[in-house]
Design a protein around this motif. Structure first.
Motif, mmCIF file in Angstrom:
data_model
loop_
_atom_site.group_PDB
_atom_site.id
_atom_site.type_symbol
_atom_site.label_atom_id
_atom_site.label_comp_id
_atom_site.label_asym_id
_atom_site.label_seq_id
_atom_site.Cartn_x
_atom_site.Cartn_y
_atom_site.Cartn_z
ATOM 1 N N THR A 10 7.485 -10.777 13.943
ATOM 2 C CA THR A 10 8.423 -10.021 12.996
ATOM 3 C C THR A 10 8.474 -8.738 13.608
ATOM 4 O O THR A 10 7.514 -8.329 14.562
ATOM 5 C CB THR A 10 7.679 -9.977 11.432
ATOM 6 O OG1 THR A 10 6.250 -9.691 11.682
ATOM 7 C CG2 THR A 10 7.684 -11.553 11.161
ATOM 8 N N ASP A 11 9.165 -8.050 13.117
ATOM 9 C CA ASP A 11 9.721 -6.655 13.858
ATOM 10 C C ASP A 11 9.021 -5.209 13.247
ATOM 11 O O ASP A 11 9.370 -4.262 14.020
ATOM 12 C CB ASP A 11 11.311 -6.677 13.552
ATOM 13 C CG ASP A 11 11.778 -7.609 14.417
ATOM 14 O OD1 ASP A 11 11.341 -8.563 14.870
ATOM 15 O OD2 ASP A 11 13.182 -7.717 14.147
ATOM 16 N N SER A 12 8.533 -5.015 12.340
ATOM 17 C CA SER A 12 7.987 -3.951 11.990
ATOM 18 C C SER A 12 6.631 -3.788 12.222
ATOM 19 O O SER A 12 5.976 -4.797 12.540
ATOM 20 C CB SER A 12 7.951 -3.754 10.347
ATOM 21 O OG SER A 12 7.013 -4.215 9.696
ATOM 22 N N THR A 13 5.953 -2.571 11.929
ATOM 23 C CA THR A 13 4.607 -2.533 12.432
ATOM 24 C C THR A 13 3.757 -2.385 11.115
ATOM 25 O O THR A 13 2.437 -2.041 11.155
ATOM 26 C CB THR A 13 4.258 -0.729 12.998
ATOM 27 O OG1 THR A 13 5.012 0.157 11.798
ATOM 28 C CG2 THR A 13 5.046 -0.689 14.119
ATOM 29 N N ALA A 14 4.135 -3.043 10.012
ATOM 30 C CA ALA A 14 3.278 -3.168 8.913
ATOM 31 C C ALA A 14 2.210 -3.978 9.147
ATOM 32 O O ALA A 14 1.015 -3.553 8.418
ATOM 33 C CB ALA A 14 4.310 -3.858 7.696
ATOM 34 N N PRO A 15 2.114 -4.947 9.970
ATOM 35 C CA PRO A 15 0.951 -5.761 10.033
ATOM 36 C C PRO A 15 -0.041 -4.808 10.915
ATOM 37 O O PRO A 15 -1.297 -5.202 10.304
ATOM 38 C CB PRO A 15 1.418 -6.861 10.850
ATOM 39 C CG PRO A 15 2.788 -7.240 10.463
ATOM 40 C CD PRO A 15 3.329 -5.784 10.359
ATOM 41 N N GLN A 16 0.239 -4.110 11.579
ATOM 42 C CA GLN A 16 -0.634 -3.052 12.346
ATOM 43 C C GLN A 16 -1.285 -2.324 11.511
ATOM 44 O O GLN A 16 -2.504 -2.029 11.292
ATOM 45 C CB GLN A 16 0.169 -2.338 13.473
ATOM 46 C CG GLN A 16 1.214 -3.306 14.240
ATOM 47 C CD GLN A 16 0.375 -4.119 15.243
ATOM 48 O OE1 GLN A 16 -0.882 -3.574 15.894
ATOM 49 N NE2 GLN A 16 0.800 -5.113 15.585
ATOM 50 N N ALA A 17 -0.494 -1.836 10.507
ATOM 51 C CA ALA A 17 -1.095 -0.729 9.454
ATOM 52 C C ALA A 17 -1.871 -1.391 8.380
ATOM 53 O O ALA A 17 -2.780 -0.890 8.021
ATOM 54 C CB ALA A 17 0.218 -0.035 8.597
ATOM 55 N N ALA A 18 -1.593 -2.890 8.258
ATOM 56 C CA ALA A 18 -2.506 -3.626 7.427
ATOM 57 C C ALA A 18 -3.700 -3.874 8.022
ATOM 58 O O ALA A 18 -4.934 -3.919 7.344
ATOM 59 C CB ALA A 18 -1.886 -5.032 6.937
ATOM 60 N N ALA A 19 -3.800 -4.007 9.305
ATOM 61 C CA ALA A 19 -5.055 -4.538 9.899
ATOM 62 C C ALA A 19 -5.753 -3.163 10.115
ATOM 63 O O ALA A 19 -7.056 -3.070 10.042
ATOM 64 C CB ALA A 19 -4.788 -5.051 11.297
ATOM 65 N N LEU A 20 -5.135 -1.997 10.189
ATOM 66 C CA LEU A 20 -5.994 -0.442 10.289
ATOM 67 C C LEU A 20 -6.487 -0.446 9.012
ATOM 68 O O LEU A 20 -7.646 0.309 9.093
ATOM 69 C CB LEU A 20 -4.841 0.326 10.788
ATOM 70 C CG LEU A 20 -5.531 1.913 10.746
ATOM 71 C CD1 LEU A 20 -6.417 2.200 11.875
ATOM 72 C CD2 LEU A 20 -4.313 2.955 11.119
ATOM 73 N N ALA A 21 -5.787 -0.554 7.979
ATOM 74 C CA ALA A 21 -6.398 -0.348 6.669
ATOM 75 C C ALA A 21 -7.563 -1.179 6.398
ATOM 76 O O ALA A 21 -8.514 -0.659 5.826
ATOM 77 C CB ALA A 21 -5.472 -0.678 5.547
ATOM 78 N N ALA A 22 -7.541 -2.612 6.902
ATOM 79 C CA ALA A 22 -8.828 -3.355 6.853
ATOM 80 C C ALA A 22 -9.852 -2.817 7.415
ATOM 81 O O ALA A 22 -10.951 -2.883 7.028
ATOM 82 C CB ALA A 22 -8.266 -4.763 7.091
ATOM 83 N N ASN A 23 -9.677 -2.356 8.681
ATOM 84 C CA ASN A 23 -10.715 -1.565 9.510
ATOM 85 C C ASN A 23 -11.393 -0.278 8.734
ATOM 86 O O ASN A 23 -12.443 -0.261 8.797
ATOM 87 C CB ASN A 23 -10.225 -1.412 10.823
ATOM 88 C CG ASN A 23 -9.939 -2.670 11.969
ATOM 89 O OD1 ASN A 23 -10.467 -3.780 11.272
ATOM 90 N ND2 ASN A 23 -9.217 -2.594 12.776
ATOM 91 N N ASP A 24 -10.348 0.342 8.270
ATOM 92 C CA ASP A 24 -10.869 1.521 7.376
ATOM 93 C C ASP A 24 -11.605 1.161 6.548
ATOM 94 O O ASP A 24 -12.559 1.956 5.840
ATOM 95 C CB ASP A 24 -9.762 2.317 6.920
ATOM 96 C CG ASP A 24 -8.949 2.920 8.170
ATOM 97 O OD1 ASP A 24 -9.623 3.104 9.334
ATOM 98 O OD2 ASP A 24 -7.836 3.560 7.978
#
Length: 363
Positions: free
Chosen positions: A217-231
């Motif tokens: 898919t085209d947005s960076t939203a999954p990246q942001a979700a993964a970052l939040a999970a790591n945080d």
């Protein structure tokens, strides 16, 4: 405001008056139809980099126009028609679902050249082009298989078309080669660009134990979700899709597939200018640079990084094909014998999972 009014405003703002002159010669007008916003950070962003490359290459010999967020279907047909009426010489339609609209509009404007991304229908004035994204998926799968601790890889899939199915199969194949315990969990979101849906899918996959997130898919939203999970104390890695998405590195984003359309767009614009354009089908990969792998960060162990780089070099040199047998289909039936390489026809129409991938392909 009506779509036609919006388009007229875009055309005027872009200086698309028919008969514009550059150094005494009529400018070549090039249009781009985008399925998402140019700021999506992924698919449409990279196509727009191709537009900018055309402007840089030809300067005032070209005029460009683009329309963002064009739904696949009747709206797309209207946008393409308006571009043709505004005097475009060449129109790039940059999403699979634009295939029939492209063919329909091209039939009404035989003097306009059309280029459709990722489709398979051609005409005398319609070319098709795509990239071998599955080559990049092989690299991602290898890294994922080596780095996962949960042995669960989450995959956010857009639509059940061959391009997406190929990617799932390639990633799974190469993950399972280095980790026989790997499991892929796939969520179909039926959209190319919807940050809310993409984030929701990523969060569900992470809750199900995935510590690797792949996306088509085209947005960076999954990246942001993964970052939040790591945080929040997690340990999730992800991969950029279509563009580098490097702002999420060095973790969760540990590498990416980059679609480099710029050289193709420049070459095809040049062909229109030269009068040498003809209808062709282009399917390029790492060998030409249409598919690139973004920086592999130091979060990836040095040994795994070296293996990935060796795979990239072998694919680019034509020494390794990601779909090389023995490979069985999901039902256990033989597909490729030992050493046999998949033919392009089968790959282009791939509608099956390989052995080991669980679940059904939606109809």
């Amino acid at each position: 405001m009506k779509l036609t009014s919006i388009l007229a405003g875009v055309a005027m703002a872009a200086g698309l008056a028919t008969g514009a002159i550059a150094d005494g010669h009529e400018k070549t007008k090039v249009g781009f139809v985008y399925v998402g916003p140019i700021g999506d950070g992924g698919w449409t962003y990279e196509h727009h980099q191709g537009l900018l490359a055309v402007e840089e290459a030809f300067g005032d010999k070209v005029e460009t126009v683009y329309v963002e967020n064009v739904p696949e279907g009747a709206d797309a047909e209207r946008v393409m028609t308006q571009m043709a009426l505004e005097g475009a010489d060449l129109i790039f339609t940059t999403s699979f679902g634009y295939m029939d609209p492209t063919i329909n509009v091209a039939a009404k404007f035989p003097d306009v050249k059309f280029e459709h991304a990722t489709g398979f229908k051609r005409a005398d004035n319609v070319s098709t082009y795509s990239a071998r994204f599955y080559e990049g998926r092989a690299v991602q799968g290898h890294i994922a298989g080596k780095m996962t601790e949960s042995n669960i890889v989450g995959y956010i899939a857009s639509f059940p078309i061959p391009e997406v199915i190929r990617g799932i199969n390639s990633a799974y194949l190469h993950a399972s080669k280095v980790n026989p315990d790997i499991e892929f969990k796939i969520i179909w979101v039926y959209t190319w660009f919807d940050p809310a849906k993409e984030a929701e899918a990523a969060n569900v996959l992470i809750e199900q134990g995935a510590d690797v997130i792949l996306q088509h898919t085209d947005s960076t939203a999954p990246q942001a979700a993964a970052l939040a999970a790591n945080d929040a104390g997690g340990n999730v890695i992800s991969f950029g899709q279509a563009s580098d998405m490097a702002e999420f590195g060095p973790k969760p984003r540990v590498s990416s597939i980059i679609d480099n359309w710029a050289p193709y767009y420049v070459a095809r614009t040049q062909a229109v200018m030269d009068g040498t354009w003809s209808s062709v089908d282009t399917w390029d990969g790492m060998d030409t640079g249409m598919v690139e792998i973004g920086e592999i960060t130091d979060v990836v162990p040095a040994e795994v990084k070296a293996e990935a780089e060796a795979m990239i070099a072998a694919i680019a040199a034509g020494e390794y094909h990601p779909f090389t047998g023995p490979i069985n289909k999901q039902d256990g039936s033989a597909w490729l014998a030992d050493g046999e390489v998949a033919d392009d026809g089968t790959l282009a129409g791939m509608n099956f999972y390989i052995e080991g991938v669980t679940g059904d392909i939606p109809q």
